[in-house]
Motif scaffolding. Structure first.
Motif, PDB file in Angstrom:
ATOM      1  N   ARG A 171     -33.410  11.384  14.258  1.00  0.00           N
ATOM      2  CA  ARG A 171     -32.184  12.043  14.701  1.00  0.00           C
ATOM      3  C   ARG A 171     -32.470  13.435  15.255  1.00  0.00           C
ATOM      4  O   ARG A 171     -31.537  14.173  15.584  1.00  0.00           O
ATOM      5  CB  ARG A 171     -31.192  12.159  13.534  1.00  0.00           C
ATOM      6  CG  ARG A 171     -30.594  10.827  13.100  1.00  0.00           C
ATOM      7  CD  ARG A 171     -29.583  11.006  11.970  1.00  0.00           C
ATOM      8  NE  ARG A 171     -30.230  11.511  10.767  1.00  0.00           N
ATOM      9  CZ  ARG A 171     -30.025  12.728  10.259  1.00  0.00           C
ATOM     10  NH1 ARG A 171     -29.179  13.562  10.821  1.00  0.00           N
ATOM     11  NH2 ARG A 171     -30.656  13.110   9.173  1.00  0.00           N
ATOM     12  N   TYR A 172     -33.740  13.825  15.351  1.00  0.00           N
ATOM     13  CA  TYR A 172     -34.043  15.157  15.869  1.00  0.00           C
ATOM     14  C   TYR A 172     -33.521  15.250  17.300  1.00  0.00           C
ATOM     15  O   TYR A 172     -33.933  14.486  18.172  1.00  0.00           O
ATOM     16  CB  TYR A 172     -35.539  15.455  15.838  1.00  0.00           C
ATOM     17  CG  TYR A 172     -35.834  16.877  16.264  1.00  0.00           C
ATOM     18  CD1 TYR A 172     -35.766  17.908  15.353  1.00  0.00           C
ATOM     19  CD2 TYR A 172     -36.115  17.176  17.585  1.00  0.00           C
ATOM     20  CE1 TYR A 172     -35.980  19.220  15.736  1.00  0.00           C
ATOM     21  CE2 TYR A 172     -36.332  18.490  17.989  1.00  0.00           C
ATOM     22  CZ  TYR A 172     -36.263  19.508  17.056  1.00  0.00           C
ATOM     23  OH  TYR A 172     -36.473  20.811  17.443  1.00  0.00           O
ATOM     24  N   GLY A 173     -32.614  16.156  17.537  1.00  0.00           N
ATOM     25  CA  GLY A 173     -32.035  16.312  18.864  1.00  0.00           C
ATOM     26  C   GLY A 173     -30.724  15.584  19.052  1.00  0.00           C
ATOM     27  O   GLY A 173     -30.153  15.617  20.131  1.00  0.00           O
ATOM     28  N   PRO A 225     -42.077  13.583  12.150  1.00  0.00           N
ATOM     29  CA  PRO A 225     -42.225  14.709  11.220  1.00  0.00           C
ATOM     30  C   PRO A 225     -41.091  15.725  11.325  1.00  0.00           C
ATOM     31  O   PRO A 225     -40.918  16.547  10.428  1.00  0.00           O
ATOM     32  CB  PRO A 225     -43.565  15.340  11.631  1.00  0.00           C
ATOM     33  CG  PRO A 225     -43.887  14.797  12.982  1.00  0.00           C
ATOM     34  CD  PRO A 225     -43.206  13.467  13.080  1.00  0.00           C
ATOM     35  N   ARG A 226     -40.320  15.673  12.409  1.00  0.00           N
ATOM     36  CA  ARG A 226     -39.241  16.645  12.553  1.00  0.00           C
ATOM     37  C   ARG A 226     -37.928  16.165  11.951  1.00  0.00           C
ATOM     38  O   ARG A 226     -36.923  16.865  12.004  1.00  0.00           O
ATOM     39  CB  ARG A 226     -39.036  16.967  14.041  1.00  0.00           C
ATOM     40  CG  ARG A 226     -40.229  17.721  14.619  1.00  0.00           C
ATOM     41  CD  ARG A 226     -39.974  18.134  16.044  1.00  0.00           C
ATOM     42  NE  ARG A 226     -39.886  16.986  16.935  1.00  0.00           N
ATOM     43  CZ  ARG A 226     -39.800  17.078  18.263  1.00  0.00           C
ATOM     44  NH1 ARG A 226     -39.787  18.266  18.823  1.00  0.00           N
ATOM     45  NH2 ARG A 226     -39.728  16.005  19.011  1.00  0.00           N
ATOM     46  N   ASP A 227     -37.903  14.947  11.418  1.00  0.00           N
ATOM     47  CA  ASP A 227     -36.701  14.440  10.753  1.00  0.00           C
ATOM     48  C   ASP A 227     -37.097  13.914   9.379  1.00  0.00           C
ATOM     49  O   ASP A 227     -37.745  12.877   9.252  1.00  0.00           O
ATOM     50  CB  ASP A 227     -36.069  13.319  11.594  1.00  0.00           C
ATOM     51  CG  ASP A 227     -34.828  12.716  10.917  1.00  0.00           C
ATOM     52  OD1 ASP A 227     -34.540  13.078   9.757  1.00  0.00           O
ATOM     53  OD2 ASP A 227     -34.159  11.874  11.548  1.00  0.00           O
ATOM     54  N   ALA A 228     -36.705  14.672   8.339  1.00  0.00           N
ATOM     55  CA  ALA A 228     -37.116  14.338   6.968  1.00  0.00           C
ATOM     56  C   ALA A 228     -36.485  13.034   6.480  1.00  0.00           C
ATOM     57  O   ALA A 228     -36.874  12.516   5.434  1.00  0.00           O
ATOM     58  CB  ALA A 228     -36.751  15.481   6.021  1.00  0.00           C
ATOM     59  N   VAL A 233     -34.688  25.206  14.850  1.00  0.00           N
ATOM     60  CA  VAL A 233     -34.331  24.914  13.459  1.00  0.00           C
ATOM     61  C   VAL A 233     -33.732  26.141  12.770  1.00  0.00           C
ATOM     62  O   VAL A 233     -32.643  26.078  12.197  1.00  0.00           O
ATOM     63  CB  VAL A 233     -35.555  24.386  12.667  1.00  0.00           C
ATOM     64  CG1 VAL A 233     -35.207  24.215  11.195  1.00  0.00           C
ATOM     65  CG2 VAL A 233     -36.037  23.065  13.265  1.00  0.00           C
ATOM     66  N   LEU A 253     -33.404  19.751  13.048  1.00  0.00           N
ATOM     67  CA  LEU A 253     -33.263  19.343  11.646  1.00  0.00           C
ATOM     68  C   LEU A 253     -34.200  20.136  10.748  1.00  0.00           C
ATOM     69  O   LEU A 253     -35.344  20.397  11.108  1.00  0.00           O
ATOM     70  CB  LEU A 253     -33.581  17.851  11.507  1.00  0.00           C
ATOM     71  CG  LEU A 253     -32.636  16.895  12.240  1.00  0.00           C
ATOM     72  CD1 LEU A 253     -33.193  15.480  12.220  1.00  0.00           C
ATOM     73  CD2 LEU A 253     -31.254  16.923  11.598  1.00  0.00           C
ATOM     74  N   PRO A 254     -33.712  20.496   9.567  1.00  0.00           N
ATOM     75  CA  PRO A 254     -34.568  21.209   8.621  1.00  0.00           C
ATOM     76  C   PRO A 254     -35.575  20.246   7.973  1.00  0.00           C
ATOM     77  O   PRO A 254     -35.207  19.130   7.613  1.00  0.00           O
ATOM     78  CB  PRO A 254     -33.571  21.709   7.569  1.00  0.00           C
ATOM     79  CG  PRO A 254     -32.448  20.705   7.608  1.00  0.00           C
ATOM     80  CD  PRO A 254     -32.367  20.237   9.043  1.00  0.00           C
ATOM     81  N   VAL A 255     -36.823  20.673   7.897  1.00  0.00           N
ATOM     82  CA  VAL A 255     -37.827  19.875   7.179  1.00  0.00           C
ATOM     83  C   VAL A 255     -38.503  20.804   6.175  1.00  0.00           C
ATOM     84  O   VAL A 255     -39.063  21.827   6.572  1.00  0.00           O
ATOM     85  CB  VAL A 255     -38.876  19.293   8.151  1.00  0.00           C
ATOM     86  CG1 VAL A 255     -39.957  18.536   7.388  1.00  0.00           C
ATOM     87  CG2 VAL A 255     -38.215  18.381   9.189  1.00  0.00           C
ATOM     88  N   PRO A 256     -38.435  20.500   4.879  1.00  0.00           N
ATOM     89  CA  PRO A 256     -39.024  21.399   3.885  1.00  0.00           C
ATOM     90  C   PRO A 256     -40.506  21.620   4.170  1.00  0.00           C
ATOM     91  O   PRO A 256     -41.237  20.663   4.406  1.00  0.00           O
ATOM     92  CB  PRO A 256     -38.846  20.640   2.557  1.00  0.00           C
ATOM     93  CG  PRO A 256     -37.786  19.619   2.829  1.00  0.00           C
ATOM     94  CD  PRO A 256     -37.873  19.283   4.281  1.00  0.00           C
TER      95      PRO A 256
END
Lengths: 479, 488
Positions: free
Chosen positions: A198-200, A233-236, B41, B49-52
């Motif tokens: 979902r990044y973006g 990696p940009r969307d946890a 971010v 999106l935030p990523v820890p």
């Protein structure tokens, strides 16, 4: 289908039977012909740029270095960030917004050789089910211009229906890919939550939504899904899994291994004509050897209110950032303070449905109401998820995609409850996080209607193979 | 000050965590031009999106462990909503107990040293939240309510922050200050923060007197100010009570220039933060592996250091003086393994080197201000063996070392090499007359000879007493030279 599937186009381009530039010129011509009446695109790339990109694709195709989407034209929903074109989510708030970063899915499209045509219309911030709630005017259904294309990814579906792109990206928060697919006679997949980054994606309800592929055939959808799916990696919240589907080696499901469940709760409120078409499809599948079973999952009756409660809560939070400081829209007269700037910006730059959902979202999260509404909805969601996980372990859960064929413009937006009721069948998959495929199952009163299949988490391949089977049974979409 | 109760809320930036909490931008933004330490971010742009990030998460868990906390099963982030110009999303990603959330510390009893009384005290920590810092805003005339412009710098936005909340266990201003200092020191030891950086921590204090209402004081920016603000506020409340009045529950602002607390101009509305778990951030389980990585950051804690040093027979003041500076403490511990005279080592580091650095406006909290252990070990050994008087180390060597800690040991103590037996012998041979006078018992001759030796070596680090001893000894050895001269 009046136009060839992307898969067929791809094969013809690779074999040399189709010149990508000539194909692009055709598509551009259809855009010129249809956009005036349909209004599916909010922004378009310049024709010479598109043709230039296509020319470069020719070289790669000739030298045998074609990537999975080489030379194919892809439309992108306007809530997905692109570097070159503005991303507005069809809101006045973001008019002309170009923040200078790109969605992971768009990066993957480009890396796969896709050529982006433009950004498609939608309900403002994806809040709506008809694409009438765009701040830039509604999109009409190319199948019948008096009717809506469904929403919120109505622009993407309409573009596919009139041949204004080969493939399209939509996003599905509660049915926003599948309902338009149903209303326009196209195919759309709402992936497993976490399958696609979902990044973006401009957020509406983060815990529910996924970007998903839309196309004119099941294999098209498989092709586009194979490009966009995968850990980011940009969307946890993305899943660490590779090899979601291989569109090349996707065979129709053997009907003898197919077990379909139809929960009666998902048929309540469905138009008789749609239900009839659904039953006859199931009958045909049974004849080919599938087992069809009526089941009851009572908690699904709570799906719609639970869905709207959670979606509005998350929306209220996500939309708090639009306060007149970092985003384009400003009040018409100069505010005297920061507080006034916030108030006036939000009053003037949001549409009324967006404001309604923000207010209701704030309400359900407020101290004293949170337990009764938001937390109660999350409990129902857990029950639905558990019930659907259990059901999809033993069968594919099926229902019509929407309760009706495409309504006329204006028919539903006057009454929010009637508008929300269009999502009654689709929201379940979003609450449960499971994949759901919508594909045409025929016509009712001359209008296309879709069927939706829901499978187990990460069960996309099964759904797509089932989709191929249904295309065979119904006798179209081959290729 | 009977019945004073103080509870603190301490916000500490994890300046040394490396990155911001949810993106790769830097955790220490000092010295950067406005809005250059930002990305989609931390600007809170839609779709980003935030990523820890591992650095801040590990530092937070390490902090929780070092303070003796019960850890939750996972790091769970919650959204806290309020509209503010420097908060780009208009919600802060923080932690919250309730609504399916959990703080990174579920409670602890934290022990700290009060260097006023040399007592160990304890305070209950209610919880610690890991959260993102907002940006920084600047207003024109009229402040937030009326200024026509707001300028926002987002360099700070997203920097990891620990919010430490204590129970009202603290008994006085000095106590509160000691606690904050010890807490910051602990976080510095584990490499989580550098409390000397501008804005690295802020303190809010809740204080009540004699069982009255509590008053919250906001915006205290240093440990000294903690003590000052509380002293003022306690006095203010005591006066109200003595005059027969009642203290009102309110929030006040600490004005450090005037040294007074003042009521906040506008009352804050009923707090309504719309808490709910952040759907972009799935709970991050605190696995054994994660705990291990966090624990590996805790190599040393101030309590251990202080106890080790005092265990060496060093006085409390000097031990604490060393403990207060992690690099100095590490230097002490390394050097102490190689020297017998720990007291001299402690004095050298904790009193005189620290003093020499202070004279230059430097602090032993920065590792680059300190000499390598070998230099220190050599110096202490020279003192131990009587080769070099301590006064010479203090007066001559340490100022040079403070100037340039990398100065090679040889150029620090050239004099030592020259005051050798052979040098003394050479001087005595030359000054035969004085030697013979000395042997005949003339005291003046000894002074003359000492002067002669000093002239030879320059008046650097020499201990006249030691030279005197060396001359007397050598003179007896070569006594026959005089006897020969006399007999001839």
């Amino acid at each position: 289908m009046p136009f060839e599937s992307a898969w067929r186009l791809k094969e013809e381009m690779i074999s040399g039977d189709l010149d990508p530039v000539e194909h692009a010129a055709h598509v551009l011509e259809r855009i010129r012909r249809w956009e005036g009446s349909v209004h599916a695109y909010l922004s378009l790339r310049r024709e010479d740029e598109i043709l230039g990109d296509t020319g470069r694709a020719v070289e790669r195709l000739r030298s045998g270095k074609a990537r999975p989407l080489e030379g194919l034209l892809v439309a992108v929903k306007d809530n997905i960030m692109t570097l070159d074109l503005p991303t507005t989510a069809a809101s006045k708030m973001l008019k002309g917004f170009k923040p200078g970063y790109e969605a992971t899915v768009v990066e993957r499209l480009r890396a796969a050789g896709a050529i982006i045509t433009g950004k498609t219309n939608m309900d403002e911030f994806a809040m709506g089910s008809t694409t009438e709630l765009s701040a830039y005017g509604p999109t009409r259904n190319p199948v019948d211009l008096e009717r809506v294309p469904g929403g919120s990814s109505g622009g993407s579906a309409a573009v596919l229906a009139y041949g204004g792109a080969d493939l399209a990206l939509g996003s599905d928060t509660g049915g926003s890919i599948r309902l338009p697919a149903s209303f326009t006679g196209t195919v759309g997949l709402k992936p497993t939550y976490g399958a696609v980054s979902r990044y973006g994606l401009i957020p509406y309800a983060n815990s529910l939504e996924q970007i998903g592929p839309m196309g004119r055939s099941v294999r098209d959808v498989a092709l586009l899904f194979s490009v966009i799916a995968g850990w980011d990696p940009r969307d946890a919240t993305t899943l660490r899994r590779t090899g979601w589907v291989d569109p090349e080696n996707l065979a129709p499901l053997d009907p003898h291994s197919l077990r379909i469940c139809t929960p009666e709760e998902l048929l309540e409120g469905t138009d008789a004509s749609v239900a009839k078409r659904f039953d006859s499809l199931l009958g045909e599948l049974e004849e080919s050897g599938a087992v069809v079973e009526e089941v009851r999952i009572p908690v699904l009756r709570e799906a719609l209110p639970a869905y709207y409660t959670i979606a509005m809560a998350e929306a209220a939070s996500n939309l708090a950032r639009y306060d007149g400081s970092l985003y384009p829209c400003r009040p018409s007269t100069r505010p005297r303070s920061w507080e006034e700037l916030v108030e006036r910006t939000r009053t003037e730059c949001f549409g009324s449905e967006v404001k309604r959902r923000i207010l209701m979202g704030v309400y359900v999260l407020s101290e004293g109401y949170r337990d009764q509404f938001y937390l109660a909805a999350t409990r129902i969601r857990r029950l639905i998820r558990n019930a659907m996980m259990a059901a999809t372990r033993r069968c594919i859960v099926a229902s019509p995609t929407g309760p009706v064929p495409a309504p006329r413009l204006g028919e539903r937006i006057g009454d929010p409850l009637k508008l929300y009721a269009l999502d009654v069948q689709t929201v379940t998959a979003n609450l449960a996080g499971i994949p759901s495929l919508s594909q045409p199952m025929g016509r009712v009163m001359g209008l296309p209607v879709g069927v939706q299949w829901m499978g187990p988490s990460m069960g996309e391949e099964t759904l797509l193979r089932l989709g191929l089977l249904v295309e065979e049974v119904l006798g179209y979409g081959r290729g | 000050m009977v019945g004073v109760k103080i509870g603190l809320e301490i916000h500490v930036q994890l300046t040394e965590a490396g990155s911001k909490l949810f993106c790769g931008c830097r955790s220490n933004y000092r010295g950067l031009p406005p809005n250059t330490n930002v990305c989609p971010v931390c600007l809170g742009l839609p779709g980003a999106l935030p990523v820890p990030q591992p650095g801040p998460v590990e530092a937070a868990i390490a902090a929780s462990m070092a303070l003796g906390c019960r850890l939750p099963w996972a790091i769970v982030f919650t959204r806290k909503h309020y509209f503010y110009p420097d908060l780009p999303k208009n919600y802060q990603i923080t932690e919250y107990e309730g609504a399916h959330g959990a703080p990174v510390c579920l409670g602890a009893v934290f022990h700290y040293l009060d260097p006023g009384s040399w007592e160990w005290r304890s305070v209950r920590i209610r919880r610690i939240n890991l959260e993102e810092d907002p940006g920084r805003s600047q207003y024109g005339d009229g402040g937030i309510m009326a200024s026509p412009v707001v300028m926002v710098d987002y360099n700070r936005s997203g920097v990891p922050l620990l919010e430490v909340v204590t129970e009202p266990d603290l008994r006085g201003p000095r106590d509160a200050r000691s606690m904050v200092e010890y807490l910051l020191l602990t976080l510095e030891y584990i490499g989580a923060t550098n409390p000397r950086l501008e804005g690295a921590f802020r303190v809010d204090a809740n204080v009540s007197v004699g069982g009255g209402e509590r008053v919250e004081i906001k915006n205290i920016g240093s440990t000294l100010e903690v003590e000052r603000a509380l002293r003022y506020e306690i006095l203010r409340q005591t006066k109200i009570i003595e005059a027969g009045g009642k203290v009102e529950r309110e929030t006040r602002h600490w004005d450090s220039t005037r040294g007074v607390t003042r009521p906040l101009r506008h009352k804050e509305a009923e707090e309504e933060y719309l808490y709910f778990p952040d759907p972009d951030l799935p709970p991050l389980p605190i696995t054994g592996k994660l705990k291990e990585r966090a624990r590996s950051r805790i190599t040393l804690l101030p309590g251990e250091v202080y106890k080790t040093i005092t265990g060496h027979g060093v006085g409390r003041e000097v031990a604490w003086s060393i403990t207060q500076h992690p690099p100095l403490a590490r230097l002490y511990l390394t050097a102490s393994e190689h020297v017998a005279d720990k007291k001299t080592l402690a004095r050298l580091l904790g009193v005189d080197l620290k003093g020499a650095l202070k004279d230059l406006g430097r602090t032993p909290s920065e590792p680059e201000t300190l000499p390598p252990p070998e230099t220190v070990i050599t110096l202490v050994k020279l003192v131990e063996e009587g080769e070099l008087p301590y006064d010479a180390v203090r007066g001559l060597v340490l100022p040079k070392l403070a100037q340039n800690p990398k100065t090679p040991i040889e150029s620090l103590i050239p004099e030592k090499a020259k005051v050798t037996d052979s040098l003394i012998e050479a001087v005595l041979m030359e000054e035969r007359k004085a030697l013979c006078d000395l042997l005949r018992g003339k005291k003046k001759a000894l002074n003359y000879l000492v002067g002669a030796v000093i002239r030879r070596v320059g008046k650097a680090a020499v201990d006249p007493r030691a030279i005197r001893g060396m001359i007397e000894k050598k003179a007896r050895e070569i006594e026959r030279l005089c006897l020969e001269a006399e007999s001839s």
